[in-house]
Design an enzyme around this catalytic site. Structure first.
Site, PDB file in Angstrom:
ATOM      1  CB  SER A 186      -0.792   0.034   1.422  1.00  0.00           C
ATOM      2  OG  SER A 186      -2.117   0.660   1.258  1.00  0.00           O
TER       3      SER A 186
ATOM      4  CG  ASP B 150      -5.801  -3.335  -4.517  1.00  0.00           C
ATOM      5  OD1 ASP B 150      -6.561  -2.655  -4.058  1.00  0.00           O
ATOM      6  OD2 ASP B 150      -4.693  -3.467  -4.239  1.00  0.00           O
TER       7      ASP B 150
ATOM      8  CG  HIS C 132      -4.736  -3.372  -0.896  1.00  0.00           C
ATOM      9  ND1 HIS C 132      -4.335  -2.591  -1.736  1.00  0.00           N
ATOM     10  CD2 HIS C 132      -4.272  -2.628   0.497  1.00  0.00           C
ATOM     11  CE1 HIS C 132      -3.703  -1.579  -1.248  1.00  0.00           C
ATOM     12  NE2 HIS C 132      -3.793  -1.421   0.175  1.00  0.00           N
TER      13      HIS C 132
END
Lengths: 512, 512
Positions: A194, A444, A469
């Site tokens: 991320s 994602d 993710h």
């Protein structure tokens, strides 16, 4: 650091749950009180249940390192203590050039990331690697000015919360640590998911002398300016619902007007609060739509093929499950009841919740909101046709005004691409740089802002159709599908290649 | 900006004229009042005669660009106006992707660098290139806080004078300029000499999305920490004298004790002032030795094969000329007379100077001294045997104390290598980065801290045996030796290769 447990969970995983300041000149036809909200885009979901990290799982030592508050000026400022977790349990040490695996801490408590990045722990023994989890400044216990309260007091105290400073923190920490351990010859491999994945990729590009390579998982380094269309994120979320069931998609898409109409009725908020079982009565329809938006976006991110307990206990393929609830609700159910049945998969899968609570302080100071209002300006729109969310066109002026009001700060929306690049990345990095894996799962929503094609022989994209993710960074489980097992094997092979190359280069000259 | 003409000349070309704070624990046997001085190492000679740039030579427009004072924090600080020179006379424009040649302004008035970087002006027509000379913050007219006086007031106002901020200035300026001109598709090539060469190399490494390549001339990016031996600089200076005449070398080496002895006599300073024809009486022997050290070091840098007028009017091969004076002085001359005859080649080649002036304010605020006391900590020693200068061992503690006294600032001696690398550069950049030329002449004392070997196919070293300090960046002349003509031809060919590669990459995808 009493508030840290709550705060890190509020910022944990990418979610652009809520959008921007409503503007009277908005070109959308949505009821003005629904969408967008007056919050800047944020990475992480705020409607998630705090889960205390289970520290029994991995063994590490917690240390602190004194960092300059500002690496790029010589103002006489106080230092601060950066927390980092370290494990040398499997490290083969300097004599055998044992590698150092460094996870680039992102916007939350580092213990949480350590516990949720099992991949690094799983593979460290095989590589004889040291494990390091340095915390990102202004999160967890790494607070300038000695406390969260002081650090978050105002724009002046917050002003050193930037990605560049965080990268310099990592650089200084690892340089000092290696020197203290006489481990200058030990190669560093970066990991990150991320925002942490963005940091890992940028760190490899900016500090090639510090690290030999980076695994950047679900790192949307292209989600800036106009590099990707602003509709990308919500389109991917929407498609994840549509692929399961077009009637499910349609129901959600129709629901926003139904919610607005209900809210406008006399007694409407009370009725909505009842239908959605909120513990306290809603003060606006916006609060409810934020809550729903969070759930949908977050579900798209953690749409894992097996049951997970990342922020919420969820079944495998949770969107399929949500749509099953919506599509399978008894005949005669109202659209609001359908929505409630669906969203309960996210907020109440275990069935233990009697009533739901909303975040009471949506305007509170928050690290990621600050970052989004300064450097991390990620334009987001919702397309009238392709998105199941209310239509919205990105409005930078309104965004800017929101930041001015919330933080008394003016964003620099073009700074990230000036400092780190992004435009034409395939040309720029074709013959420049090396040793980065951009791993993404196409389920994602953040994959749309990431690197999905190989740039060169050594800057490569690993794309999985069914991945969500940064699933690859999670600990391996018995339920892992084959493609996930293979993805991790590939990652290990590539990392091994970086280390082999490093040792070969060092050896070649040590005989010269 | 009344003082700028003087100030830029004081900081113009690399000279580590003077060394560090005298320490009572100094391991050297020199008279304690001679060497080292209490000034940090500096790039540029201070005993040089201001020569007003001849603006008739090149045509350009002068513009200003508003820059944030701090790119890396969000403190609410005033902006400042960065000056830049621009010429679009030969630019073929965006439609033909005309390149942009950007000289990375260094520690001085940018007009001076523009006038003394003829190479860029000479070759721009052939490339159809725009020429840009952005000025370095805190120099010339690019003053934060509206005036030099305010900018240099104290450590707080000076604190944003760093290389990282300067690079970000360049990045922001060029990004904005290209957008305004719809010239996003025009490749940028960086140029720089000396500290400007360091900036050019670092800029290519840190901002590959901004520039396709860099010609870094005489850029001692390895002159930090222990990457090269601290004796390197003075050994090269000394060797430049020794190769002309060993008796000349010996005379200079012996002279320091003679100077000290003379200075210790009653009436000694008056006698020295007379022998060396100073307009005002010396207040210390140190002032005289600084003056001599500057001359020798500076001569080694501008030891060009043809007459030049860089900071001083000088003959071709000026060290040969100086040694001829020393060695050819009448029999019976004292050693001090020999030294005076020699150094007059540097300070009074035209014979027009009746008496010499010394810098009256050696402790005055100075941009380069600030940079040397913060980031640009370049350890310098003088070897007892191989150097003709008084022996001196680098003493960081004394250096640090000097900086604390002069600027109330604590240096960060390891920061540059943390931020930009340097250690093991051949390994780090072997498979990382591309398109940098490190050009050096081996007569230049700064060549010892630069990159002298090819690192990869595209990060290359151009080394000339007879070259001095960034001679390749100077305008071509009829007296240019063949090797210099060839060197510049090679540079042009390499630059053309970068541009060809760029156009090929862009073309390849525009058809996709």
């Amino acid at each position: 650091m009493a508030s840290s447990t709550v705060s890190f969970l509020l910022v944990l995983l990418f979610i652009t749950a809520v959008l921007l300041q409503s503007s009277s000149s908005s070109p959308t036809s949505q009821p003005s009180d629904i969408f967008p909200s007056n919050k800047p885009p944020r990475f992480l979901g705020k409607h998630s249940r705090p889960i205390k990290p289970n520290n029994q799982q991995y063994r590490y030592e917690t240390r602190f390192f004194s960092q300059p508050l500002d690496h790029f000026s010589f103002l006489d400022l106080p230092t601060f203590q950066q927390r980092y977790l370290i494990s040398t349990e499997h490290w083969v040490g300097p004599s055998r050039s044992g590698p150092i695996f460094l996870y680039c801490g992102n916007e939350g408590d580092i213990e949480w990331f350590a516990v949720n990045t099992g991949f690094v722990w799983d593979i460290a023994p095989r590589f004889g690697a040291m494990i390091l989890f340095p915390e990102h400044r202004y999160y967890g216990e790494s607070m300038p000015f000695r406390s969260r309260e002081e650090a978050y007091r105002n724009a002046t105290t917050l002003s050193y919360l930037t990605a560049e400073q965080a990268l310099a923190d990592f650089a200084l920490l690892i340089t000092d640590l290696k020197q203290n351990l006489s481990a200058e010859g030990c190669p560093v491999v970066l990991f990150g998911g991320s925002y942490g994945g963005m940091l890992a990729a940028w760190m490899r590009l900016k500090y090639p002398h510090i690290a030999v390579g980076a695994l950047a998982s679900s790192a949307p380094i292209l989600q800036f300016e106009d590099i990707v269309p602003p509709e990308t994120f919500y389109n991917i979320v929407s498609n994840s619902f549509k692929r399961e069931s077009s009637s499910c998609f349609d129901t959600i898409k129709r629901s926003w007007n139904a919610l607005a109409s209900e809210g406008q009725k006399e007694d409407g908020l009370r009725q909505l609060s009842k239908t959605f079982r909120f513990c306290r009565e809603l003060t606006s329809v916006q609060a409810l739509t934020d809550w729903l938006d969070s759930a949908y976006s977050y579900l798209a991110m953690v749409n894992y093929p097996y049951p997970s307990n990342f922020l919420m206990p969820l079944p495998g393929h949770p969107i399929k499950e949500l749509c099953r609830k919506i599509d399978g609700s008894p005949d005669g159910s109202s659209i609001l009841e359908l929505i409630f049945n669906g969203v309960s998969v996210y907020y109440n899968y275990t069935g233990e919740v009697e009533c739901f609570k909303l975040d009471d302080d949506p305007h509170g100071m928050d690290g990621w909101n600050w970052q989004a209002c300064t450097e991390m300006v990620m334009p987001m729109s919702s397309d009238r046709n392709t998105s199941m969310f209310p239509a919205y066109d990105w409005d930078y002026s309104a965004f800017r005004e929101g930041c001015r009001m919330d933080f008394q700060v003016i964003p620099r929306p073009r700074w990230i691409t000036t400092e780190f690049g992004g435009h034409d990345i395939e040309h720029v990095l074709k013959f420049f740089g090396s040793n980065i894996i951009f791993s993404n799962g196409l389920l994602d929503p953040w994959s749309g802002g990431s690197v999905l094609k190989n740039i060169s022989e050594t800057i490569v994209a690993l794309v999985t159709e069914e991945g969500a993710h940064h699933i690859d960074l999670r600990s391996s489980t018995k339920e892992d599908p084959d493609w996930l097992v293979e993805q991790r094997e590939t990652e290990m092979k590539v990392i091994q290649g970086w280390l082999d190359e490093y040792h070969k280069k060092m050896k070649a000259t040590s005989y010269m």
